[in-house]
Motif scaffolding. Structure first.
Motif, short mmCIF file in Angstrom:
data_model
loop_
_atom_site.label_atom_id
_atom_site.label_comp_id
_atom_site.label_asym_id
_atom_site.label_seq_id
_atom_site.Cartn_x
_atom_site.Cartn_y
_atom_site.Cartn_z
N VAL A 15 -5.82 18.69 2.18
CA VAL A 15 -4.68 17.80 2.44
C VAL A 15 -3.86 17.64 1.15
N PRO A 18 2.70 15.72 0.65
CA PRO A 18 3.81 16.44 1.30
C PRO A 18 5.04 16.58 0.41
N GLN A 57 2.86 10.39 6.63
CA GLN A 57 2.59 11.82 6.79
C GLN A 57 1.19 12.15 6.29
N ASP A 61 -1.80 13.85 8.27
CA ASP A 61 -2.41 15.10 7.79
C ASP A 61 -3.92 14.95 7.64
N SER A 64 -5.36 15.28 11.07
CA SER A 64 -5.36 16.68 11.54
C SER A 64 -6.47 17.48 10.85
#
Lengths: 149, 267
Positions: A15, A18, A57, A61, A64
């Motif tokens: 991760v 971003p 975000q 992430d 995910s």
């Protein structure tokens, strides 16, 4: 047999921040702790700046990355204390930052291109909450500086 | 002004129970930052130069982040099921307890920078004191916000010095801005029942204890900027008890209309 916690930690290394994809959230010091709970894992994160728009975000992430790691229920906790500081950025992180063209946090920033010191400050507020805009006095390159905080 | 009066009148005119002073205390500081964020947001795409446009947006974002952390904390202290968003979007003007100073319109760039100087100098002292709060969440938010506020203060001080000690035009406009906003600069330091209860509980400082440091910070900047410290004794108060200037309602209309027109709207 790899434990649930180890699987989670392994998955979280992928991760990235971003806004600075050269760095993982672990390099950045955003990832504070990963612990095991009765039904899964708990991930503790902290924002770099109060208004960091990347936090949403990053949470998504994390979910995910963990979704495919078979770790059970994922709980994400955001903590404010102790307040994040650039001191938590490790050497590896600083090296990667400079290699990606962003001067790492220090009291004496240098140009990531020609390594000259004493750049000129254009603005203490750059394209993201954590960066300032500087210009190299030697080679003239404008560059981002990760503000010391 | 009693606290029950501050929050009188629920959605259908139903009386709202007197809020916990702890909740009210966190909420007022959240409101300051939410309103500040909205004012900075109004500058986006109107900044005097690209770098400054970005700076104003950045500072607004810091205030928005501070507001969100405080609103989420206030919502959990209240424990009545209202969320951070409900507190930001579904309260009316009368329920906002921000300072009058920060709701004043942006005006010209000198006005925005003078307002910022007064507010940033206040916040640096406030966050510093709140870093020692007995409320650990509030202390954590404050310790982070303090680092951000120091950048904000350096920004507003630097601009005011440049403008005040700049051209004849920029000097005159800066002095006009300082004079116009001066009446709003005593409210931050006037304690009310909520502040005194907070000070008693160790949640935060007695605001009056922050005034002398504020005054010396601000006087130093105005001096360097060759601007006069106003002597006009006229003072405006009321924001902390929900009595606002005519400007807050307009600001809230713009802030809240989407959330109210489309309740529950998500991306």
């Amino acid at each position: 047999m790899v434990s649930r916690l180890e699987r989670a930690r392994q998955a979280l290394t992928s991760v990235v921040d971003p806004e600075i994809p050269a760095l993982s959230i672990e390099d950045m010091g955003i990832l504070r702790a990963t612990t095991e709970t009765a039904t899964g894992v708990k991930v503790t994160i902290t924002p770099t700046y109060s208004g960091c728009p990347a936090m949403g975000q990053i949470e998504s992430d994390i979910r995910s990355a963990l979704a495919t790691a078979d770790v059970g229920e994922v709980e994400i906790e955001t903590v404010y204390s102790p307040a994040w500081t650039t001191d938590w950025m490790n050497e590896e992180a600083r090296r990667k930052l400079e290699a990606s063209g962003i001067a790492p946090p220090t009291s004496n920033p240098r140009c990531p291109r020609c390594l000259a010191t004493e750049p000129r400050t254009v603005s203490e507020f750059g394209s993201t909450a954590c960066k300032a805009l500087l210009v190299c006095s030697a080679c003239g390159e404008p560059f981002h500086y990760f503000k010391e905080i | 002004m009693t606290e029950s009066a501050i929050f009188s009148g629920g959605p259908q005119g139903m009386p709202i129970p007197t809020p916990d002073p702890h909740f009210a205390y966190v909420l007022r500081h959240a409101d300051d930052n939410l309103v500040a964020a909205q004012r900075y947001g109004e500058w986006i795409s109107y900044g005097p130069e690209l770098e400054e446009d970005i700076a104003l947006g950045n500072i607004g974002l810091d205030h928005l982040g501070q507001a969100r952390s405080l609103l989420a904390h206030a919502a959990s202290l209240e424990g009545r099921g209202r969320t951070e968003n409900d507190l930001a979007m579904m309260r009316d003007e009368r329920d906002f307890t921000n300072l009058l100073l920060i709701e004043q319109p942006n005006g010209d760039f000198a006005h925005t920078m003078a307002r910022a100087l007064f507010f940033d100098a206040y916040q640096v002292g406030l966050w510093q004191a709140l870093s020692d709060s007995t409320d650990a969440t509030l202390a954590g938010i404050a310790a982070k916000a303090l680092k951000e506020a120091r950048y904000h203060l350096r920004h507003s001080s630097g601009w005011l010095v440049r403008l005040g000690d700049g051209t004849e035009e920029s000097h005159e406009r800066s002095q006009r801005a300082v004079d116009a906003l001066w009446p709003y600069t005593s409210e931050p330091f006037q304690p009310d029942a909520v502040d005194l209860a907070a000070a008693e509980a160790g949640l935060g400082p007695d605001p009056s204890s922050l005034e002398s440091e504020w005054r010396s910070r601000v006087s130093a900047v105005l001096g360097e900027a060759t601007l006069d410290v106003p002597t006009d004794p006229y003072r405006r108060h009321g924001g902390r008890s929900g009595f606002h200037s005519e400007h807050l309602g307009h600001l809230l209309t713009e802030l809240q209309w989407v959330a109210r027109r489309y309740p529950g709207l998500k991306w």
